[in-house]
Structure formats: structure tokens, C-alpha cells
Design a protein around this motif. Sequence first.
Motif, PDB file in Angstrom:
ATOM      1  N   GLY A  13      27.196  28.407  56.401  1.00  0.00           N
ATOM      2  CA  GLY A  13      27.846  29.707  56.516  1.00  0.00           C
ATOM      3  C   GLY A  13      26.885  30.829  56.178  1.00  0.00           C
ATOM      4  N   LEU A  14      27.432  31.959  55.747  1.00  0.00           N
ATOM      5  CA  LEU A  14      26.604  33.104  55.410  1.00  0.00           C
ATOM      6  C   LEU A  14      26.077  32.988  53.986  1.00  0.00           C
ATOM      7  CD1 LEU A  14      28.720  36.001  56.952  1.00  0.00           C
ATOM      8  CD2 LEU A  14      26.667  34.930  57.899  1.00  0.00           C
ATOM      9  N   GLY A  15      24.839  33.422  53.782  1.00  0.00           N
ATOM     10  CA  GLY A  15      24.231  33.390  52.466  1.00  0.00           C
ATOM     11  C   GLY A  15      24.678  34.560  51.611  1.00  0.00           C
ATOM     12  N   PRO A  16      24.163  34.664  50.389  1.00  0.00           N
ATOM     13  CA  PRO A  16      24.526  35.769  49.503  1.00  0.00           C
ATOM     14  C   PRO A  16      24.001  37.093  50.045  1.00  0.00           C
ATOM     15  CG  PRO A  16      22.709  34.506  48.574  1.00  0.00           C
ATOM     16  CD  PRO A  16      23.194  33.740  49.757  1.00  0.00           C
ATOM     17  N   PRO A  17      24.582  38.218  49.622  1.00  0.00           N
ATOM     18  CA  PRO A  17      24.133  39.520  50.125  1.00  0.00           C
ATOM     19  C   PRO A  17      22.717  39.849  49.674  1.00  0.00           C
ATOM     20  CG  PRO A  17      25.693  39.802  48.328  1.00  0.00           C
ATOM     21  CD  PRO A  17      25.697  38.345  48.662  1.00  0.00           C
ATOM     22  N   LEU A  18      21.930  40.386  50.599  1.00  0.00           N
ATOM     23  CA  LEU A  18      20.553  40.793  50.328  1.00  0.00           C
ATOM     24  C   LEU A  18      20.424  42.280  50.620  1.00  0.00           C
ATOM     25  CD1 LEU A  18      18.736  37.850  52.157  1.00  0.00           C
ATOM     26  CD2 LEU A  18      19.276  38.001  49.712  1.00  0.00           C
ATOM     27  N   LEU A  19      19.640  42.966  49.811  1.00  0.00           N
ATOM     28  CA  LEU A  19      19.433  44.399  50.002  1.00  0.00           C
ATOM     29  C   LEU A  19      18.081  44.646  50.667  1.00  0.00           C
ATOM     30  CD1 LEU A  19      20.353  47.339  49.493  1.00  0.00           C
ATOM     31  CD2 LEU A  19      19.067  47.237  47.337  1.00  0.00           C
ATOM     32  N   TYR A  20      18.119  45.367  51.789  1.00  0.00           N
ATOM     33  CA  TYR A  20      16.900  45.786  52.473  1.00  0.00           C
ATOM     34  C   TYR A  20      16.753  47.294  52.311  1.00  0.00           C
ATOM     35  CZ  TYR A  20      16.224  41.252  54.697  1.00  0.00           C
ATOM     36  OH  TYR A  20      15.989  39.915  54.929  1.00  0.00           O
ATOM     37  N   ILE A  21      15.545  47.721  51.942  1.00  0.00           N
ATOM     38  CA  ILE A  21      15.238  49.139  51.785  1.00  0.00           C
ATOM     39  C   ILE A  21      14.122  49.486  52.762  1.00  0.00           C
ATOM     40  CG2 ILE A  21      14.493  50.957  50.202  1.00  0.00           C
ATOM     41  CD1 ILE A  21      15.532  49.239  47.906  1.00  0.00           C
ATOM     42  N   ALA A  22      14.409  50.411  53.662  1.00  0.00           N
ATOM     43  CA  ALA A  22      13.452  50.786  54.709  1.00  0.00           C
ATOM     44  C   ALA A  22      12.974  49.552  55.467  1.00  0.00           C
ATOM     45  CB  ALA A  22      12.273  51.545  54.109  1.00  0.00           C
ATOM     46  N   GLY A  23      13.886  48.611  55.690  1.00  0.00           N
ATOM     47  CA  GLY A  23      13.570  47.423  56.465  1.00  0.00           C
ATOM     48  C   GLY A  23      12.880  46.318  55.708  1.00  0.00           C
ATOM     49  N   VAL A  24      12.647  46.511  54.404  1.00  0.00           N
ATOM     50  CA  VAL A  24      11.953  45.514  53.593  1.00  0.00           C
ATOM     51  C   VAL A  24      12.928  44.920  52.583  1.00  0.00           C
ATOM     52  CG1 VAL A  24      10.037  45.081  52.007  1.00  0.00           C
ATOM     53  CG2 VAL A  24       9.790  46.776  53.838  1.00  0.00           C
ATOM     54  N   ARG A  25      12.956  43.611  52.497  1.00  0.00           N
ATOM     55  CA  ARG A  25      13.861  42.963  51.553  1.00  0.00           C
ATOM     56  C   ARG A  25      13.447  43.268  50.116  1.00  0.00           C
ATOM     57  NH1 ARG A  25      15.214  36.445  51.073  1.00  0.00           N
ATOM     58  NH2 ARG A  25      16.108  36.545  48.969  1.00  0.00           N
ATOM     59  N   SER A  26      14.401  43.696  49.302  1.00  0.00           N
ATOM     60  CA  SER A  26      14.120  44.023  47.906  1.00  0.00           C
ATOM     61  C   SER A  26      14.471  42.845  47.005  1.00  0.00           C
ATOM     62  CB  SER A  26      14.921  45.250  47.473  1.00  0.00           C
ATOM     63  OG  SER A  26      16.263  44.889  47.189  1.00  0.00           O
ATOM     64  N   ALA A  27      14.045  42.935  45.752  1.00  0.00           N
ATOM     65  CA  ALA A  27      14.337  41.898  44.761  1.00  0.00           C
ATOM     66  C   ALA A  27      15.572  42.233  43.937  1.00  0.00           C
ATOM     67  CB  ALA A  27      13.135  41.714  43.832  1.00  0.00           C
ATOM     68  N   ILE A  28      16.311  43.272  44.322  1.00  0.00           N
ATOM     69  CA  ILE A  28      17.508  43.658  43.580  1.00  0.00           C
ATOM     70  C   ILE A  28      18.623  42.668  43.894  1.00  0.00           C
ATOM     71  CG2 ILE A  28      19.216  45.475  43.204  1.00  0.00           C
ATOM     72  CD1 ILE A  28      17.084  47.481  44.108  1.00  0.00           C
ATOM     73  N   ASP A  29      19.166  42.063  42.868  1.00  0.00           N
ATOM     74  CA  ASP A  29      20.195  41.040  43.040  1.00  0.00           C
ATOM     75  C   ASP A  29      21.563  41.702  43.157  1.00  0.00           C
ATOM     76  OD1 ASP A  29      21.327  38.589  43.260  1.00  0.00           O
ATOM     77  OD2 ASP A  29      20.793  37.877  41.265  1.00  0.00           O
ATOM     78  N   LEU A  30      22.324  41.309  44.177  1.00  0.00           N
ATOM     79  CA  LEU A  30      23.623  41.916  44.474  1.00  0.00           C
ATOM     80  C   LEU A  30      24.730  40.877  44.457  1.00  0.00           C
ATOM     81  CD1 LEU A  30      22.715  43.955  47.698  1.00  0.00           C
ATOM     82  CD2 LEU A  30      22.529  44.733  45.322  1.00  0.00           C
ATOM     83  N   SER A  31      25.953  41.362  44.304  1.00  0.00           N
ATOM     84  CA  SER A  31      27.124  40.518  44.509  1.00  0.00           C
ATOM     85  C   SER A  31      28.275  41.394  44.973  1.00  0.00           C
ATOM     86  CB  SER A  31      27.507  39.789  43.217  1.00  0.00           C
ATOM     87  OG  SER A  31      28.552  38.865  43.465  1.00  0.00           O
ATOM     88  N   ILE A  32      29.063  40.887  45.916  1.00  0.00           N
ATOM     89  CA  ILE A  32      30.227  41.617  46.418  1.00  0.00           C
ATOM     90  C   ILE A  32      31.402  40.654  46.533  1.00  0.00           C
ATOM     91  CG2 ILE A  32      28.976  43.437  47.636  1.00  0.00           C
ATOM     92  CD1 ILE A  32      29.211  41.851  50.190  1.00  0.00           C
ATOM     93  N   SER A  33      32.611  41.206  46.429  1.00  0.00           N
ATOM     94  CA  SER A  33      33.812  40.386  46.508  1.00  0.00           C
ATOM     95  C   SER A  33      34.984  41.275  46.891  1.00  0.00           C
ATOM     96  CB  SER A  33      34.078  39.720  45.148  1.00  0.00           C
ATOM     97  OG  SER A  33      35.257  38.950  45.172  1.00  0.00           O
ATOM     98  N   HIS A  34      35.999  40.685  47.513  1.00  0.00           N
ATOM     99  CA  HIS A  34      37.227  41.437  47.773  1.00  0.00           C
ATOM    100  C   HIS A  34      38.404  40.473  47.827  1.00  0.00           C
ATOM    101  CE1 HIS A  34      37.225  40.213  52.060  1.00  0.00           C
ATOM    102  NE2 HIS A  34      35.931  40.462  52.044  1.00  0.00           N
ATOM    103  N   ASP A  35      39.554  40.969  47.387  1.00  0.00           N
ATOM    104  CA  ASP A  35      40.783  40.172  47.383  1.00  0.00           C
ATOM    105  C   ASP A  35      41.956  41.135  47.458  1.00  0.00           C
ATOM    106  OD1 ASP A  35      42.759  38.308  47.160  1.00  0.00           O
ATOM    107  OD2 ASP A  35      42.242  37.625  45.149  1.00  0.00           O
ATOM    108  N   GLY A  36      42.759  40.995  48.493  1.00  0.00           N
ATOM    109  CA  GLY A  36      43.896  41.891  48.648  1.00  0.00           C
ATOM    110  C   GLY A  36      43.443  43.329  48.807  1.00  0.00           C
ATOM    111  N   CYS A  37      43.976  44.215  47.976  1.00  0.00           N
ATOM    112  CA  CYS A  37      43.637  45.637  48.074  1.00  0.00           C
ATOM    113  C   CYS A  37      42.477  46.028  47.172  1.00  0.00           C
ATOM    114  CB  CYS A  37      44.861  46.495  47.748  1.00  0.00           C
ATOM    115  SG  CYS A  37      45.488  46.267  46.071  1.00  0.00           S
ATOM    116  N   TYR A  38      41.811  45.055  46.547  1.00  0.00           N
ATOM    117  CA  TYR A  38      40.715  45.356  45.630  1.00  0.00           C
ATOM    118  C   TYR A  38      39.380  44.877  46.190  1.00  0.00           C
ATOM    119  CZ  TYR A  38      44.387  46.153  42.185  1.00  0.00           C
ATOM    120  OH  TYR A  38      45.492  46.620  41.525  1.00  0.00           O
ATOM    121  N   VAL A  39      38.324  45.643  45.884  1.00  0.00           N
ATOM    122  CA  VAL A  39      36.959  45.223  46.182  1.00  0.00           C
ATOM    123  C   VAL A  39      36.144  45.343  44.900  1.00  0.00           C
ATOM    124  CG1 VAL A  39      37.109  45.961  48.587  1.00  0.00           C
ATOM    125  CG2 VAL A  39      36.154  47.526  46.881  1.00  0.00           C
ATOM    126  N   ALA A  40      35.159  44.474  44.752  1.00  0.00           N
ATOM    127  CA  ALA A  40      34.291  44.506  43.578  1.00  0.00           C
ATOM    128  C   ALA A  40      32.849  44.370  44.031  1.00  0.00           C
ATOM    129  CB  ALA A  40      34.656  43.377  42.614  1.00  0.00           C
TER     130      ALA A  40
END
Length: 231
Positions: free
Chosen positions: A176-203
Motif C-alpha cells: 500500500g502507501l508508505g508513510p507521509p514524506l515532506l518535499y521542500i522545493a522538490g527535495v525530500r526532507s528529513a522532517i518526520d511527519l504523521s497524519i491521521s483522520h477519523d470521522g470529523c477529526y483530523v490530526a
Amino acid sequence: MARQPNGRKSTDSRFLKKILTDTEIDQTGCSADPEAVLWSFWAAKEAVYKVLLKKNGHTAFIPNRWSVRYRDFQDLCEGDFALRSGCREGEVGIPGSGNVYIRLFTYPSYVHCIASDKSESLNRIVARVDRLPRQENSLRTDPSLFVRSKLLRCLARHFHLAARDMNIVREPQKDGLGPPLLYIAGVRSAIDLSISHDGCYVAYAYLDRSCRIFHKAMLDRAVAQIPFSLT
């Protein structure tokens, strides 16, 4: 993140046996608020699963073998008080893999958990929860797009960058899809991200490395990522 549903899953013995250990089932049943305790366990295990995926690349999700230990669960009455007070810490024991550290925030309608494989990293995770906008003219807001937009704005403010120069990508993987990655000006950064959503909430969350201004050198320097996640 787990949205607390209207139904009472804490009385569904088959469901409990699928996701909780025997000790956790007992703690849920003895609690004055079994629904909140149940979803606190579930949110922790979901967050830990994301950490293990980032760290190992592939991990079997076997929640009834993962033991959640909140420090205030030594006394169930104290544990119930901590649920109402809103924040607890603990760890999740993974057989053969050690512990993953967690911090749980409890609210009347949802629970929100962040996790990291290093306990000291919990204090450097910046996490937010938002509600989806109210629907107008029968148009439904896409939670995936909404949470990405909110996270990009947060990152732009924190690192003094333009949100238009950043992009969040989840790359295809075997399962499936991997974890979210942040690209800055087309370059992958080392900043670690996480996203989630359930019902009417997002985190959404990211690991704050205490860099108030983002320098291009950060893109070129090999920075070891500290896996973390939330749910």
C-alpha cells in the motif's frame, strides 16, 4: 487518533479479544469509563504500529499481543482520574522488539495518541487536532487533503517557509502507501511527519528539531530520522 463512537464496544467480548490483552480487558471492564479506556488502548496501538512501520518497513499488526502500560494504571481509580485529567504517558511492549513510548490526550469525543521509539522525543513532537469544516451545499471536505493543508501551513509558520514550496507525498509500497514524506522545493526532507483522520477529526504532527529557521543545509545533511507517529 480514535473517535469515540456512540456504540458501546467495551461490552463486545469478541472485539475486545481481537485487540486487547487479557490484562487490558480486565482494566477496561473494571474502569468507571470503559469506553474511554478501550479507545485509549486502541489509539496507542495504532500509533505504535505506524512507528514500527517507519522503523522496520513491515510489521504484522497483532494488537492483542501488544501490552499497553500507562503509568497511572497501577491503580485503576487513579487511572480513571487521569483519563478525565486529559494526559497520560506510558509504553507499549512489543514481543521481541522492546518498547515504544506513548503520550495520550483524552477528550470527551476523541482520544489522541503520539508515539516514538525514543522517550525523549515525545517532548519534541508538535501535534495538532482539528475538526473538518461544516458541510455546505452538500459538498464534503476531503479529510486527506484537509489534513495535508493544515500540516503544511503549520510547517510553513514553524520553519518560515512558503507552503507552496512544500508537498506531502505518500509513495506506493508493496503493501500500500508508505508513510507521509515532506518535499521542500522538490527535495525530500528529513522532517518526520504523521497524519491521521477519523470521522470529523483530523490530526497531524511533526518532529521539532528545535531549528527555528530551515536552512538548505538541512536537506543535504544526513540526519537520522527518529520514528514517531500519532493516531
